[in-house]
Motif scaffolding. Structure first.
Motif, mmCIF file in Angstrom:
data_model
loop_
_atom_site.group_PDB
_atom_site.id
_atom_site.type_symbol
_atom_site.label_atom_id
_atom_site.label_comp_id
_atom_site.label_asym_id
_atom_site.label_seq_id
_atom_site.Cartn_x
_atom_site.Cartn_y
_atom_site.Cartn_z
ATOM 1 N N ARG A 18 -21.353 -72.559 -53.568
ATOM 2 C CA ARG A 18 -21.862 -73.893 -53.203
ATOM 3 C C ARG A 18 -21.084 -74.455 -52.018
ATOM 4 N NH1 ARG A 18 -21.874 -78.265 -57.222
ATOM 5 N NH2 ARG A 18 -23.046 -79.302 -55.604
ATOM 6 N N LEU A 19 -19.788 -74.249 -52.031
ATOM 7 C CA LEU A 19 -18.955 -74.721 -50.933
ATOM 8 C C LEU A 19 -19.291 -73.961 -49.655
ATOM 9 C CD1 LEU A 19 -16.639 -76.574 -50.087
ATOM 10 C CD2 LEU A 19 -15.048 -74.813 -50.876
ATOM 11 N N ARG A 20 -19.544 -72.677 -49.783
ATOM 12 C CA ARG A 20 -19.914 -71.849 -48.622
ATOM 13 C C ARG A 20 -21.163 -72.408 -47.945
ATOM 14 N NH1 ARG A 20 -18.450 -67.104 -46.974
ATOM 15 N NH2 ARG A 20 -19.773 -65.907 -45.598
ATOM 16 N N GLY A 21 -22.189 -72.722 -48.730
ATOM 17 C CA GLY A 21 -23.423 -73.269 -48.176
ATOM 18 C C GLY A 21 -23.243 -74.628 -47.533
ATOM 19 N N TYR A 22 -22.283 -75.390 -48.004
ATOM 20 C CA TYR A 22 -22.026 -76.714 -47.446
ATOM 21 C C TYR A 22 -21.272 -76.620 -46.121
ATOM 22 C CZ TYR A 22 -20.773 -81.650 -47.286
ATOM 23 O OH TYR A 22 -20.624 -82.962 -46.898
ATOM 24 N N LEU A 23 -20.361 -75.644 -46.018
ATOM 25 C CA LEU A 23 -19.511 -75.534 -44.835
ATOM 26 C C LEU A 23 -20.088 -74.640 -43.740
ATOM 27 C CD1 LEU A 23 -16.007 -75.172 -46.510
ATOM 28 C CD2 LEU A 23 -17.120 -77.249 -45.691
ATOM 29 N N ARG A 78 -26.001 -68.380 -40.439
ATOM 30 C CA ARG A 78 -25.392 -67.308 -39.640
ATOM 31 C C ARG A 78 -23.906 -67.142 -39.939
ATOM 32 N NH1 ARG A 78 -27.690 -69.726 -34.259
ATOM 33 N NH2 ARG A 78 -25.658 -70.655 -34.547
ATOM 34 N N GLY A 79 -23.388 -67.978 -40.859
ATOM 35 C CA GLY A 79 -21.976 -67.877 -41.210
ATOM 36 C C GLY A 79 -21.055 -68.662 -40.307
ATOM 37 N N ARG A 80 -21.612 -69.539 -39.490
ATOM 38 C CA ARG A 80 -20.796 -70.370 -38.597
ATOM 39 C C ARG A 80 -20.585 -71.741 -39.209
ATOM 40 N NH1 ARG A 80 -23.391 -68.706 -32.829
ATOM 41 N NH2 ARG A 80 -22.637 -66.566 -32.916
ATOM 42 N N LEU A 81 -19.475 -72.366 -38.836
ATOM 43 C CA LEU A 81 -19.185 -73.702 -39.354
ATOM 44 C C LEU A 81 -20.291 -74.671 -38.965
ATOM 45 C CD1 LEU A 81 -15.396 -74.159 -38.562
ATOM 46 C CD2 LEU A 81 -16.433 -73.824 -40.805
ATOM 47 N N ARG A 82 -20.683 -75.485 -39.916
ATOM 48 C CA ARG A 82 -21.677 -76.522 -39.628
ATOM 49 C C ARG A 82 -21.031 -77.596 -38.770
ATOM 50 N NH1 ARG A 82 -26.258 -75.782 -42.559
ATOM 51 N NH2 ARG A 82 -26.085 -74.497 -44.425
ATOM 52 N N LYS A 83 -21.866 -78.373 -38.086
ATOM 53 C CA LYS A 83 -21.370 -79.401 -37.162
ATOM 54 C C LYS A 83 -20.587 -80.503 -37.869
ATOM 55 C CE LYS A 83 -24.964 -78.695 -33.706
ATOM 56 N NZ LYS A 83 -24.291 -77.625 -33.088
ATOM 57 N N LEU A 140 -6.845 -78.742 -34.116
ATOM 58 C CA LEU A 140 -8.275 -78.567 -34.328
ATOM 59 C C LEU A 140 -8.740 -77.220 -33.787
ATOM 60 C CD1 LEU A 140 -11.029 -79.741 -35.181
ATOM 61 C CD2 LEU A 140 -11.194 -80.730 -32.894
ATOM 62 N N ALA A 141 -9.407 -76.440 -34.634
ATOM 63 C CA ALA A 141 -10.006 -75.171 -34.199
ATOM 64 C C ALA A 141 -11.279 -75.518 -33.442
ATOM 65 C CB ALA A 141 -10.308 -74.289 -35.400
ATOM 66 N N ARG A 142 -11.404 -75.062 -32.231
ATOM 67 C CA ARG A 142 -12.529 -75.420 -31.373
ATOM 68 C C ARG A 142 -13.531 -74.285 -31.210
ATOM 69 N NH1 ARG A 142 -11.647 -80.387 -29.430
ATOM 70 N NH2 ARG A 142 -9.505 -81.066 -29.224
ATOM 71 N N GLY A 143 -13.701 -73.512 -32.236
ATOM 72 C CA GLY A 143 -14.675 -72.432 -32.164
ATOM 73 C C GLY A 143 -14.199 -71.201 -32.885
ATOM 74 N N GLU A 144 -15.053 -70.193 -32.856
ATOM 75 C CA GLU A 144 -14.774 -68.952 -33.570
ATOM 76 C C GLU A 144 -13.512 -68.257 -33.051
ATOM 77 O OE1 GLU A 144 -16.209 -67.619 -36.354
ATOM 78 O OE2 GLU A 144 -17.330 -69.492 -36.450
#
Length: 88
Positions: free
Chosen positions: A41-46, A50-55, A65-69
């Motif tokens: 559930r946490l995975r789907g929220y974050l 495509r497996g990238r962080l949501r906005k 702050l991590a600014r990307g992959e």
């Protein structure tokens, strides 16, 4: 492998079960993947499909702050902290 600490802010924990975790990983991305494998559930929220962080998600790695992959994939020192929060 290194031991990394992954924590979630209290604001995020209000919506989902997101306990802090100690994981063996070499990068923030790998640490997140290990934690999220246990929490679908946490995975789907974050993460998006495509497996990238949501906005609406911000990740701080070692206080920055991590600014990307590329930042998430950067190798971290043993004991580093990965903090996940809502970016409101």
């Amino acid at each position: 492998m290194k031991h990394l600490h992954v924590a979630f802010t209290p604001q995020l924990q209000r919506f989902l079960d997101a306990p802090a975790a100690e994981v063996e990983a070499s990068s923030a991305r790998e640490a997140l993947d290990r934690v999220l494998a246990e929490q679908p559930r946490l995975r789907g929220y974050l993460l998006d499909e495509r497996g990238r962080l949501r906005k609406h998600v911000a990740v701080f790695v070692g206080g920055e702050l991590a600014r990307g992959e590329a930042d998430l994939a950067r190798e971290l020192p043993d004991g580093a902290e990965v903090l996940v929060m809502q970016a409101l």
